[in-house]
Design an enzyme around this catalytic site. Structure first.
Site, short mmCIF file in Angstrom:
data_model
loop_
_atom_site.label_atom_id
_atom_site.label_comp_id
_atom_site.label_asym_id
_atom_site.label_seq_id
_atom_site.Cartn_x
_atom_site.Cartn_y
_atom_site.Cartn_z
N THR A 117 19.36 2.89 -0.35
CA THR A 117 20.81 2.93 -0.49
C THR A 117 21.54 2.54 0.79
O THR A 117 21.03 2.76 1.90
CB THR A 117 21.25 4.37 -0.90
OG1 THR A 117 22.67 4.47 -0.77
CG2 THR A 117 20.62 5.43 -0.01
N TYR A 140 21.02 13.56 0.62
CA TYR A 140 20.59 12.50 -0.30
C TYR A 140 20.18 11.26 0.49
O TYR A 140 19.04 10.77 0.37
CB TYR A 140 21.71 12.16 -1.30
CG TYR A 140 21.53 10.80 -1.94
CD1 TYR A 140 20.46 10.56 -2.81
CD2 TYR A 140 22.40 9.73 -1.67
CE1 TYR A 140 20.26 9.31 -3.38
CE2 TYR A 140 22.20 8.48 -2.23
CZ TYR A 140 21.13 8.28 -3.09
OH TYR A 140 20.93 7.03 -3.65
N1 LIG Z 1 23.55 4.03 -8.83
C1 LIG Z 1 23.86 3.58 -7.61
O1 LIG Z 1 25.00 3.17 -7.35
C2 LIG Z 1 22.81 3.57 -6.53
C3 LIG Z 1 23.20 3.18 -5.23
C4 LIG Z 1 22.25 3.14 -4.23
C5 LIG Z 1 20.92 3.47 -4.50
N2 LIG Z 1 20.57 3.87 -5.75
C6 LIG Z 1 19.16 4.23 -6.00
O2 LIG Z 1 18.73 3.62 -7.19
C7 LIG Z 1 17.77 4.44 -7.86
C8 LIG Z 1 18.13 4.58 -9.32
O3 LIG Z 1 19.44 5.14 -9.42
P1 LIG Z 1 20.18 5.28 -10.83
O4 LIG Z 1 21.62 5.08 -10.59
O5 LIG Z 1 19.50 4.47 -11.87
O6 LIG Z 1 19.97 6.84 -11.10
P2 LIG Z 1 19.60 7.60 -12.46
O7 LIG Z 1 19.82 9.05 -12.22
O8 LIG Z 1 20.28 6.97 -13.62
O9 LIG Z 1 18.04 7.29 -12.58
C9 LIG Z 1 17.06 8.01 -11.88
C10 LIG Z 1 15.92 8.27 -12.87
O10 LIG Z 1 14.85 8.92 -12.17
C11 LIG Z 1 14.36 9.98 -12.99
N3 LIG Z 1 13.74 10.96 -12.07
C12 LIG Z 1 14.34 11.65 -11.05
N4 LIG Z 1 13.42 12.41 -10.42
C13 LIG Z 1 12.24 12.17 -11.02
C14 LIG Z 1 10.91 12.67 -10.81
N5 LIG Z 1 10.64 13.57 -9.85
N6 LIG Z 1 9.93 12.22 -11.62
C15 LIG Z 1 10.17 11.33 -12.61
N7 LIG Z 1 11.41 10.83 -12.86
C16 LIG Z 1 12.42 11.26 -12.07
C17 LIG Z 1 15.57 10.51 -13.74
O11 LIG Z 1 15.26 11.20 -14.91
C18 LIG Z 1 16.33 9.20 -14.00
O12 LIG Z 1 15.94 8.64 -15.24
C19 LIG Z 1 17.72 5.74 -7.06
O13 LIG Z 1 16.56 5.73 -6.27
C20 LIG Z 1 18.96 5.72 -6.20
O14 LIG Z 1 18.76 6.38 -4.97
C21 LIG Z 1 21.49 3.94 -6.77
#
Ligand SMILES: NC(=O)c1ccc[n+]([C@@H]2O[C@H](COP(=O)([O-])OP(=O)(O)OC[C@H]3O[C@@H](n4cnc5c(N)ncnc54)[C@H](O)[C@@H]3O)[C@@H](O)[C@H]2O)c1
Length: 322
Positions: A117, A140
């Site tokens: 991120t 985070y």
């Molecule tokens: N959405 C954004 O704007 C954004 C920005 C920067 C970075 N990210 C990164 O992108 C990635 C995905 O984000 P997202 O927006 O799709 O989030 P999200 O919450 O929609 O997806 C995360 C998924 O991981 C699963 N999960 C969490 N912990 C788990 C575990 N211990 N075992 C198995 N499954 C697990 C959840 O059930 C979920 O389906 C993350 O790593 C996040 O840090 C997202």
């Protein structure tokens, strides 16, 4: 390729899974459904309801499925919640992430894409390049950076691309998957909810040193981000690489600008009030993504705020009815 996707029931992981399948690849998804949606999982993917920290189960999947490449999306992503429960974020994002990567490496996996991120950077008024100062302000972002550092230490043993996403927004055109409207907390979701449910939207602080006093972010459309993953994976399969890239467009929008766009497309004025600043909020976050564009010879196709707003509203309405 045979791709293993952690967090494939989540917003970004499911969008990437669909695009991989569209391109003829095989997709295996691991997700514990803590924030993800079962509905997001493509029917053509093989799904394991498993935790990334479950070493035994992960090993079993890796041994059976002959995986070529791993996309690691699984994490908790709520910045504000992480300030209240720092250990929850350290445990899930770093500790379990580390166990997961170690299990993969022990099982001879070498190709990885890790979702990091832009929140790993210190606050900056200028566009941030990958060389920008690293100073995560929340548990985070600290947990995400700690896992980056773990991977960096294993540089000699693996090929890995760390993608630092700025703010991910919008929904894929076919509306097969998207963000969780019941568990998400981001700006776009709050504005969808304010627009559809006619609720008052709260701007968290209007006295920042920006053009209209509200915070500014670089919003990258999830379809462009998914394409970045496919191009990166194609290169990783052919080359030995260890690189970190910013994923963003290089320009930002303020909260008020996004609010205006929502008002325009939802055809009703969204009521808003100004609330308190959020603790430790980043003021301006804009990517310098020259390194990524050069590396992938990339042309963005969805860098249009209207596209973000319209697709998000459509998805919100679709999910509100199920
Ligand atoms: N959405 C954004 O704007 C954004 C920005 C920067 C970075 N990210 C990164 O992108 C990635 C995905 O984000 P997202 O927006 O799709 O989030 P999200 O919450 O929609 O997806 C995360 C998924 O991981 C699963 N999960 C969490 N912990 C788990 C575990 N211990 N075992 C198995 N499954 C697990 C959840 O059930 C979920 O389906 C993350 O790593 C996040 O840090 C997202």
């Amino acid at each position: 390729m045979r791709a293993l996707i952690t967090g494939g029931a989540g917003y970004i992981g499911s969008t990437v899974s669909n695009l991989l399948l569209d391109n003829g690849h095989q997709v295996y998804i691991i997700d514990n459904l803590s924030t993800g949606l079962k509905k997001n999982i493509p029917s053509k993917a093989t799904f394991y309801k498993t935790d990334i920290g479950d070493k035994k189960k992960i090993k079993e999947i890796l041994t059976k499925k002959n995986i070529d490449i791993v996309f690691h999306f699984a994490a908790f992503i709520d910045n504000a919640e992480s300030l209240r429960y720092p250990r929850k974020y350290f445990r899930n994002n770093f500790k379990k992430g580390k166990i997961f990567f170690e299990t993969c490496i022990e099982n001879k996996l070498k190709k990885f894409i890790y979702s990091s991120t832009a929140a790993v950077y210190a606050n900056s008024e200028k566009k941030i390049s990958e060389k920008g100062l690293l100073k995560p302000v929340s548990p985070y972002s600290a947990s995400k950076l700690k896992l980056e550092k773990f991977l960096n230490k294993k540089k000699n043993k693996l090929d890995c691309v760390i993608l630092r996403y700025f703010n991910v927004a919008g929904v894929e055109k076919k509306l097969r998957c998207g963000f969780n409207i019941r568990k998400g907390k981001n700006l776009i979701l709050k504005l969808c909810s304010a627009s559809v449910k006619k609720k008052t939207f709260v701007i968290n602080g209007q006295n920042y040193n920006t053009r209209d006093g509200t915070t500014i972010r670089d919003y990258i459309h999830v379809e462009d981000l998914a394409k970045i993953h496919i191009l990166t994976a194609n290169l990783l399969m052919k080359k030995k690489i260890f690189q970190t890239f910013n994923c963003g467009y290089g320009y930002g929008y303020s909260i008020k600008q996004i609010l205006e766009k929502f008002t325009f497309y939802s055809k009703n004025r969204i009521k808003f009030k100004v609330g308190k600043r959020r603790p430790k909020d980043i003021v301006i976050s804009i990517a310098n993504s020259n390194k990524l564009k050069k590396f992938l010879r990339l042309q963005f196709k969805h860098n249009n705020l209207s596209h973000v707003v319209k697709s998000s509203l459509k998805w919100y309405k679709k999910m509100s009815n199920c």
